[in-house]
Write a protein that holds these residues in place. Structure first.
Motif, PDB file in Angstrom:
ATOM      1  N   MET A 199      41.198  33.726  36.890  1.00  0.00           N
ATOM      2  CA  MET A 199      40.229  34.683  36.455  1.00  0.00           C
ATOM      3  C   MET A 199      40.787  35.351  37.342  1.00  0.00           C
ATOM      4  SD  MET A 199      36.776  32.923  34.915  1.00  0.00           S
ATOM      5  CE  MET A 199      36.006  32.018  33.712  1.00  0.00           C
ATOM      6  N   VAL A 200      41.538  35.592  38.220  1.00  0.00           N
ATOM      7  CA  VAL A 200      41.596  36.746  39.745  1.00  0.00           C
ATOM      8  C   VAL A 200      42.566  37.032  39.344  1.00  0.00           C
ATOM      9  CG1 VAL A 200      42.347  37.341  41.734  1.00  0.00           C
ATOM     10  CG2 VAL A 200      40.732  36.073  41.921  1.00  0.00           C
ATOM     11  N   LEU A 201      43.835  36.713  38.187  1.00  0.00           N
ATOM     12  CA  LEU A 201      44.904  36.488  37.884  1.00  0.00           C
ATOM     13  C   LEU A 201      44.390  37.566  36.572  1.00  0.00           C
ATOM     14  CD1 LEU A 201      47.523  33.439  38.706  1.00  0.00           C
ATOM     15  CD2 LEU A 201      47.417  36.208  39.971  1.00  0.00           C
ATOM     16  N   TYR A 202      44.345  36.895  35.374  1.00  0.00           N
ATOM     17  CA  TYR A 202      43.340  37.404  34.157  1.00  0.00           C
ATOM     18  C   TYR A 202      43.173  39.659  34.394  1.00  0.00           C
ATOM     19  CZ  TYR A 202      40.902  38.774  30.500  1.00  0.00           C
ATOM     20  OH  TYR A 202      40.363  39.165  28.977  1.00  0.00           O
ATOM     21  N   ALA A 203      41.641  39.081  35.871  1.00  0.00           N
ATOM     22  CA  ALA A 203      41.444  40.683  35.840  1.00  0.00           C
ATOM     23  C   ALA A 203      42.931  41.098  36.426  1.00  0.00           C
ATOM     24  CB  ALA A 203      40.810  40.033  37.056  1.00  0.00           C
ATOM     25  N   LEU A 204      43.509  40.709  37.195  1.00  0.00           N
ATOM     26  CA  LEU A 204      44.863  41.849  37.210  1.00  0.00           C
ATOM     27  C   LEU A 204      45.656  42.668  35.965  1.00  0.00           C
ATOM     28  CD1 LEU A 204      46.838  42.881  39.849  1.00  0.00           C
ATOM     29  CD2 LEU A 204      48.300  40.176  39.504  1.00  0.00           C
TER      30      LEU A 204
ATOM     31  N   GLY B 218      34.155  40.238  38.975  1.00  0.00           N
ATOM     32  CA  GLY B 218      32.600  40.094  39.587  1.00  0.00           C
ATOM     33  C   GLY B 218      31.662  39.095  37.756  1.00  0.00           C
ATOM     34  N   TYR B 219      31.969  40.020  36.659  1.00  0.00           N
ATOM     35  CA  TYR B 219      31.364  39.571  35.484  1.00  0.00           C
ATOM     36  C   TYR B 219      31.970  38.581  35.206  1.00  0.00           C
ATOM     37  CZ  TYR B 219      29.072  43.932  35.385  1.00  0.00           C
ATOM     38  OH  TYR B 219      27.469  44.725  35.453  1.00  0.00           O
ATOM     39  N   LEU B 220      33.795  38.141  35.332  1.00  0.00           N
ATOM     40  CA  LEU B 220      34.196  37.118  34.843  1.00  0.00           C
ATOM     41  C   LEU B 220      33.598  35.555  35.767  1.00  0.00           C
ATOM     42  CD1 LEU B 220      38.056  38.389  34.557  1.00  0.00           C
ATOM     43  CD2 LEU B 220      36.956  37.591  32.699  1.00  0.00           C
ATOM     44  N   PHE B 221      33.900  36.419  36.869  1.00  0.00           N
ATOM     45  CA  PHE B 221      32.962  34.991  37.405  1.00  0.00           C
ATOM     46  C   PHE B 221      31.806  34.286  36.959  1.00  0.00           C
ATOM     47  CE2 PHE B 221      35.440  34.917  41.862  1.00  0.00           C
ATOM     48  CZ  PHE B 221      36.917  34.754  41.601  1.00  0.00           C
ATOM     49  N   LEU B 222      31.052  35.348  36.820  1.00  0.00           N
ATOM     50  CA  LEU B 222      29.553  34.792  35.923  1.00  0.00           C
ATOM     51  C   LEU B 222      30.171  34.880  34.758  1.00  0.00           C
ATOM     52  CD1 LEU B 222      26.677  37.813  36.665  1.00  0.00           C
ATOM     53  CD2 LEU B 222      26.333  35.742  37.042  1.00  0.00           C
ATOM     54  N   ALA B 223      30.841  34.932  33.971  1.00  0.00           N
ATOM     55  CA  ALA B 223      31.039  34.284  32.923  1.00  0.00           C
ATOM     56  C   ALA B 223      31.532  33.110  32.572  1.00  0.00           C
ATOM     57  CB  ALA B 223      32.088  35.676  31.389  1.00  0.00           C
ATOM     58  N   GLY B 224      32.143  32.699  33.471  1.00  0.00           N
ATOM     59  CA  GLY B 224      32.506  30.872  33.261  1.00  0.00           C
ATOM     60  C   GLY B 224      31.531  30.069  33.925  1.00  0.00           C
TER      61      GLY B 224
ATOM     62  N   MET C  86      36.913  42.376  26.760  1.00  0.00           N
ATOM     63  CA  MET C  86      38.510  41.413  27.485  1.00  0.00           C
ATOM     64  C   MET C  86      37.463  40.116  28.559  1.00  0.00           C
ATOM     65  SD  MET C  86      40.313  42.737  27.088  1.00  0.00           S
ATOM     66  CE  MET C  86      40.699  42.362  25.649  1.00  0.00           C
ATOM     67  N   VAL C  87      35.962  40.534  28.538  1.00  0.00           N
ATOM     68  CA  VAL C  87      35.679  39.135  29.259  1.00  0.00           C
ATOM     69  C   VAL C  87      35.735  37.837  29.087  1.00  0.00           C
ATOM     70  CG1 VAL C  87      33.366  38.325  30.676  1.00  0.00           C
ATOM     71  CG2 VAL C  87      34.532  40.871  30.975  1.00  0.00           C
ATOM     72  N   HIS C  88      35.274  38.213  27.732  1.00  0.00           N
ATOM     73  CA  HIS C  88      35.172  36.551  26.613  1.00  0.00           C
ATOM     74  C   HIS C  88      35.868  36.261  26.625  1.00  0.00           C
ATOM     75  CE1 HIS C  88      34.949  35.033  22.668  1.00  0.00           C
ATOM     76  NE2 HIS C  88      34.566  34.404  23.568  1.00  0.00           N
ATOM     77  N   LEU C  89      37.409  37.206  26.070  1.00  0.00           N
ATOM     78  CA  LEU C  89      38.489  36.916  26.114  1.00  0.00           C
ATOM     79  C   LEU C  89      39.082  36.176  27.557  1.00  0.00           C
ATOM     80  CD1 LEU C  89      41.163  37.252  24.041  1.00  0.00           C
ATOM     81  CD2 LEU C  89      41.758  38.597  25.578  1.00  0.00           C
ATOM     82  N   GLY C  90      38.694  36.861  28.098  1.00  0.00           N
ATOM     83  CA  GLY C  90      39.073  35.862  30.052  1.00  0.00           C
ATOM     84  C   GLY C  90      38.706  34.260  29.601  1.00  0.00           C
ATOM     85  N   VAL C  91      37.873  34.471  29.700  1.00  0.00           N
ATOM     86  CA  VAL C  91      36.883  32.972  29.676  1.00  0.00           C
ATOM     87  C   VAL C  91      38.327  32.144  28.431  1.00  0.00           C
ATOM     88  CG1 VAL C  91      35.101  31.453  29.102  1.00  0.00           C
ATOM     89  CG2 VAL C  91      34.910  33.784  30.169  1.00  0.00           C
ATOM     90  N   VAL C  92      37.884  32.260  27.261  1.00  0.00           N
ATOM     91  CA  VAL C  92      38.782  31.622  26.252  1.00  0.00           C
ATOM     92  C   VAL C  92      39.748  32.012  26.648  1.00  0.00           C
ATOM     93  CG1 VAL C  92      39.587  31.549  23.861  1.00  0.00           C
ATOM     94  CG2 VAL C  92      37.193  32.316  24.448  1.00  0.00           C
TER      95      VAL C  92
ATOM     96  N   ILE D 178      33.718  27.289  36.334  1.00  0.00           N
ATOM     97  CA  ILE D 178      32.943  27.723  37.375  1.00  0.00           C
ATOM     98  C   ILE D 178      33.716  28.626  38.671  1.00  0.00           C
ATOM     99  CG2 ILE D 178      31.400  26.939  38.452  1.00  0.00           C
ATOM    100  CD1 ILE D 178      31.632  24.150  36.977  1.00  0.00           C
ATOM    101  N   PRO D 179      33.009  29.019  39.307  1.00  0.00           N
ATOM    102  CA  PRO D 179      33.510  30.456  39.800  1.00  0.00           C
ATOM    103  C   PRO D 179      33.473  30.409  41.084  1.00  0.00           C
ATOM    104  CG  PRO D 179      31.554  31.365  39.338  1.00  0.00           C
ATOM    105  CD  PRO D 179      31.768  29.953  37.715  1.00  0.00           C
TER     106      PRO D 179
END
Length: 433
Positions: A161-166, A173-179, A359-365, A155-156
C-alpha cells in the motif's frame, strides 16, 4: 493504439533480459535506456527520472523501516509469545491449531506489512506445531500458512500500500484504514472454512489452556500486541506521519526484543540488519526500474490512450473492476507482485479515475489481487517458500491451498462490488471519498 518502434524494442529488451535471468529492475532500466537511445534522447534523462522519483517521495522511507521491524520480530521471541497467546484463545476448539494459524497471522499483520516475512517467520513455527505428532499433514499446514500470510499486507501497516500510494497519490493513512475491514473479513472467511473442514475431517482438539492462565499470558504478550495500537495511534492521532510511524515500529520492535524480552543477540541483530538491507535493495532496484520505465510509458502516452480506448467501450466501474481483477490475477500467476504494482497498475489508474472509481477503494482491490497472486499456481512465491519449509510436493500443496484461494476470491468479490466494506472505516475518520 499503435506503439512506436523504439518502445517495441524496449519491450523486447526487457522481456529478453528478464528471461536470461537479469533482475527485473535492471531489465527495465536497460530497456528504457535502449528506448532513449533509439529516440535520440539524452541518456541523462534516465538518471534524472530515477533520482527525482527516489528522493522526492519521503514515503518510500517507510518500506525499509517496516522490513527491518519484521526482521527484528522474526529473530526474537515475539512470534513465539504471540503463538502461545493465540493458542490460549482458540486452540481449545476442533481444528484449533489451524485457527491459531489464522489468528496469529492477523495479529502479526499489524506489525510486519509483508506476506513473505509472515510466512518465513511465524509460519515456520506454525508448520512445526501443526505437523508435530502427525496432527495435520505437512501440505495442509503449509497451504494454510501460505493463505494466512496473504493477509499480512492487507491489514496495516502494508508495504504494497505504501508503493500504491507512491504511484497513485492516494493518502497512505486512509489506505491503511481501508485495509482493516477487508483483512478481517479475509481472516473470517478462512476461519469459517476451517470450522467446516475440521468437522468433516475430524481435526484434533488441543488440550485447553486453563482460563486462569490467559490473563498472565496476555500480560506477557502485551508488548507484542501493543505494536499495532502504537502505530495506529501515532498515524491517526496526528502525532506521526506514516514514514515516522515506520521508524517507530522498527525502534519499538528493537526495544521489545532487546530490552524487554532480551531475546535478540548482537549476532542476530546484525543478521536482521543484513537481511532487511538485501530485501530493501531488491525492492529499491525494482522501484528504480519502474520509475524510469514509467517515464517511457508516459512519453508514449500509453496510459491516456488506453484510458480513451476503454472509456470509448462504454465500460462502467463494475465491468472495469471485473476485467482488472481477472487481468491482475492472471498476471499474478506469472509475475512478481511488486513488478505488477509498479509497472502495470499505473497504466490502469487513469482509466479508473476517468470512470470515477475511488483511488482508496481501487488500492485495496489491487493489493488484494496482487497478494492472491502469491498463492496462485503455478508460480505463486509463497507456494515455493512453503514447499521448501514443509518438504511437501507442489502438487500436494496446490490441492490443499485451492479451497483457501476460493474463499479469499469470494472475499475479493465482496470488496470489489461493495465499496463500503473498504471505505466505511476511512470515512469514519474523515475521508471524503
Amino acid at each position: 493504439m499503435m506503439l512506436s518502434l523504439p518502445f517495441n524494442l524496449a519491450l523486447v529488451a526487457i522481456v529478453g533480459l528478464a528471461l536470461l535471468g537479469l533482475p527485473m529492475g535492471l531489465a527495465m532500466i536497460c530497456g528504457s535506456i535502449m528506448y532513449l537511445l533509439a529516440r535520440g534522447q539524452d541518456m541523462g534523462i534516465a538518471a534524472e527520472q530515477l533520482l527525482n522519483g527516489m528522493y522526492s517521495n519521503y514515503i518510500m522511507l517507510a518500506v525499509p523501516l517496516f522490513i527491518l521491524a519484521a526482521e527484528i520480530m522474526n529473530s526474537g521471541s515475539l512470534s513465539e509469545r504471540l503463538l502461545k497467546w493465540c493458542d490460549a484463545l482458540v486452540g481449545r476448539f476442533r481444528g484449533g491449531l489451524a485457527q491459531v494459524n489464522v489468528l496469529q497471522s492477523m495479529v502479526f499483520a499489524g506489525m510486519s506489512g509483508s506476506a513473505v516475512a509472515d510466512a518465513a517467520g511465524s509460519g515456520k513455527m506454525m508448520q512445526f506445531m501443526m505437523t508435530k505428532d502427525g496432527k495435520y499433514t505437512p501440505s495442509y499446514a503449509a497451504a494454510l500458512t501460505a493463505a494466512t500470510a496473504v493477509v499480512g499486507p492487507i491489514i496495516p501497516p502494508s508495504i504494497p500500500m505504501v508503493l500504491y500510494a507512491l504511484i497513485s497519490d492516494a493518502s497512505i493513512g486512509y489506505l491503511f484504514l481501508a485495509g482493516v475491514v477487508p483483512g478481517l473479513l479475509m481472516c473470517l472467511s478462512m476461519m469459517v472454512l476451517i470450522t467446516i473442514t475440521a468437522r468433516i475431517k475430524q481435526f484434533p482438539i488441543e488440550a485447553p489452556t486453563p482460563l486462569r492462565q490467559i490473563p498472565r499470558m496476555t500480560w506477557e504478550a502485551l508488548p507484542v500486541l501493543m505494536m499495532p495500537a502504537v502505530l495506529m495511534f501515532g498515524i491517526y492521532g496526528g502525532i506521526t506521519t506514516p514514514t515516522e510511524a515506520a521508524a517507530i515500529a522498527a525502534f519499538y520492535a528493537l526495544v521489545v526484543s532487546v530490552v524487554i524480552y532480551r531475546s535478540v543477540s548482537a549476532k542476530e541483530l546484525y543478521k536482521s540488519l543484513a537481511t532487511s538491507s538485501k530485501t530493501t535493495a531488491s525492492i529499491g532496484m525494482l522501484i528504480a526500474g519502474a520509475l524510469v520505465f514509467n517515464y517511457v510509458v508516459t512519453i508514449e502516452n500509453i496510459p491516456r490512450s488506453l484510458s480513451a480506448i476503454l472509456v470509448s467501450w462504454d465500460l462502467n466501474p463494475i465491468t472495469f473492476l471485473i476485467a482488472m481483477n481477472i487481468l491482475l490475477l492472471l498476471l499474478g500467476c506469472l509475475l512478481e507482485g511488486t513488478t505488477i504494482l509498479l509497472v502495470i497498475v499505473p497504466i490502469l489508474i487513469p482509466t479508473a479515475q476517468a470512470l470515477g472509481i475511488d483511488m482508496v477503494h481501487l488500492g485495496v482491490v489491487v493489493v488484494v489481487n496482487i497478494m492472491l497472486g502469491l498463492i496462485t499456481p503455478p508460480f505463486g512465491l509463497l507456494l515455493f517458500i512453503m514447499t521448501r519449509i514443509s518438504g511437501s510436493t507442489m502438487r500436494e500443496l496446490v490441492v490443499d491451498v485451492l479451497p483457501f484461494l476460493f474463499a479469499l476470491l469470494g472475499a475479493l468479490m465482496l470488496f470489489t462490488f461493495v465499496p463500503d466494506t473498504v471505505l466505511w472505516l476511512p470515512r469514519l475518520f474523515g475521508y471524503q471519498g
